[in-house]
Design an enzyme around this catalytic site. Structure first.
Site, PDB file in Angstrom:
ATOM      1  N   HIS A  29       1.004  -1.121  -0.128  1.00  0.00           N
ATOM      2  CA  HIS A  29       0.054  -0.128   0.051  1.00  0.00           C
ATOM      3  C   HIS A  29       0.791   1.388   0.045  1.00  0.00           C
ATOM      4  O   HIS A  29       1.907   1.305   0.830  1.00  0.00           O
ATOM      5  CB  HIS A  29      -0.891  -0.092   1.171  1.00  0.00           C
ATOM      6  CG  HIS A  29      -1.523   1.156   1.256  1.00  0.00           C
ATOM      7  ND1 HIS A  29      -1.763   1.964   2.461  1.00  0.00           N
ATOM      8  CD2 HIS A  29      -2.733   1.735   0.418  1.00  0.00           C
ATOM      9  CE1 HIS A  29      -2.670   3.031   2.203  1.00  0.00           C
ATOM     10  NE2 HIS A  29      -3.190   2.981   1.065  1.00  0.00           N
ATOM     11  N   HIS A  52       0.496  11.070  -1.864  1.00  0.00           N
ATOM     12  CA  HIS A  52      -0.876  10.814  -1.217  1.00  0.00           C
ATOM     13  C   HIS A  52      -0.566  11.883   0.050  1.00  0.00           C
ATOM     14  O   HIS A  52       0.230  11.701   0.924  1.00  0.00           O
ATOM     15  CB  HIS A  52      -0.595   9.369  -0.159  1.00  0.00           C
ATOM     16  CG  HIS A  52      -2.239   9.230   0.264  1.00  0.00           C
ATOM     17  ND1 HIS A  52      -2.640   9.922   1.312  1.00  0.00           N
ATOM     18  CD2 HIS A  52      -2.991   8.440  -0.081  1.00  0.00           C
ATOM     19  CE1 HIS A  52      -3.722   9.451   1.426  1.00  0.00           C
ATOM     20  NE2 HIS A  52      -4.132   8.403   0.772  1.00  0.00           N
TER      21      HIS A  52
END
Length: 273
Positions: free
Chosen positions: A5, A41
């Site tokens: 991830h 992110h």
């Protein structure tokens, strides 16, 4: 598939693959002109992770091409799937098409090396907003116009906003995708929060149904050993995690080792077994 991830820096690729990931998820941001810009992110992100690591998209694609090209000194044989988490919040329905074309052109040049011994990994385009389905139209249009429609055999789709499954089916139809045609279905939430597996089980039922639209199902972000076991018991195809080694550990347990194995390149991620 064990999906590492938020693998947004080049140095993190090996950090996730070496402990057991055979797939990685990369966050992609777009500028005001609908062009892919960074692997990034923003804050907040998962608990116990450092937000904000980034690379220029073209440089990242070159690096992951090296990691997935046989004969390259940086080749990582185990890495067989790339999930691009497309941060499309800055787009609208019309610019989503342009973004799809731009991203395809970047992959063609910097990852697939214009069709000449490029990266071999399969690709999943993960879109959080069903209203941005035109991204799925723009992407193959760009490859077709460049004479590389064959590369679409390596590309699949996912809508990751936890929408109703029938809403997603309609969005795929609007995009021209009919039947079980290279579709992954995700479900999940940040590891900071808990979420039931109710929708995951519905997705698995759809996958196993003759009239479903889903080929594969994955759940994110799964870090606790107990949740990994529960997720495997739900019969998913993929687990997205910050700790690939934990999924490897669970897969070695007697009750799972006879039912699951780590996917390899010979396992087509768009076929329903």
């Amino acid at each position: 598939w064990i999906m590492g991830h938020m693998v947004n820096s080049i140095s993190q690729i090996k950090q996730f693959v070496n402990p057991g990931a055979n797939a990685i998820e990369i966050d992609i941001t777009f500028d005001s002109d609908a062009k892919a810009e960074y692997t990034y992110h923003k804050v907040p992100c998962d608990c116990f992770r450092t937000c904000g690591k980034w690379e220029y998209i073209d440089e990242y694609l070159k690096a992951v091409r090296n990691a997935t090209t046989r004969g390259n000194r940086k080749y990582l044989r185990q890495l067989v799937l790339l999930i691009f988490d497309l941060k499309t919040s800055s787009l609208n329905r019309s610019t989503a098409y342009d973004a799809g074309k731009d991203f395809a052109e970047r992959l063609l040049e910097h990852y697939w090396n214009n069709g000449e011994n490029g990266g071999r990994a399969y690709v999943v385009l993960s879109i959080p907003n069903v209203r941005h389905y035109k991204f799925i139209i723009g992407f193959p249009d760009a490859l077709n116009s460049e004479g590389h429609s064959e590369l679409m055999q390596k590309v699949g789709y996912d809508f990751s906003g936890n929408d109703d499954l029938e809403t997603i089916r309609r969005a795929l139809r609007y995009a021209g995708v009919k039947g079980k045609n290279h579709i992954w279905q995700s479900d999940g939430i940040t590891n900071c929060l808990s979420r039931t597996l109710k929708r995951v089980r519905k997705a698995v039922e759809n996958r196993d149904s003759s009239d479903g639209y889903i080929n594969k199902v994955y759940y994110w972000t799964v870090d606790k050993y107990a949740t990994i076991r529960d997720t495997l018991d739900a019969e998913v195809d993929g687990i997205m995690t910050n700790y690939p080694n934990r999924v490897v550990d669970v897969l070695k347990e007697k009750c799972y080792s006879s039912r699951f194995r780590l996917a390899t390149y010979s396992d087509n991620p768009f076929e329903t077994f």
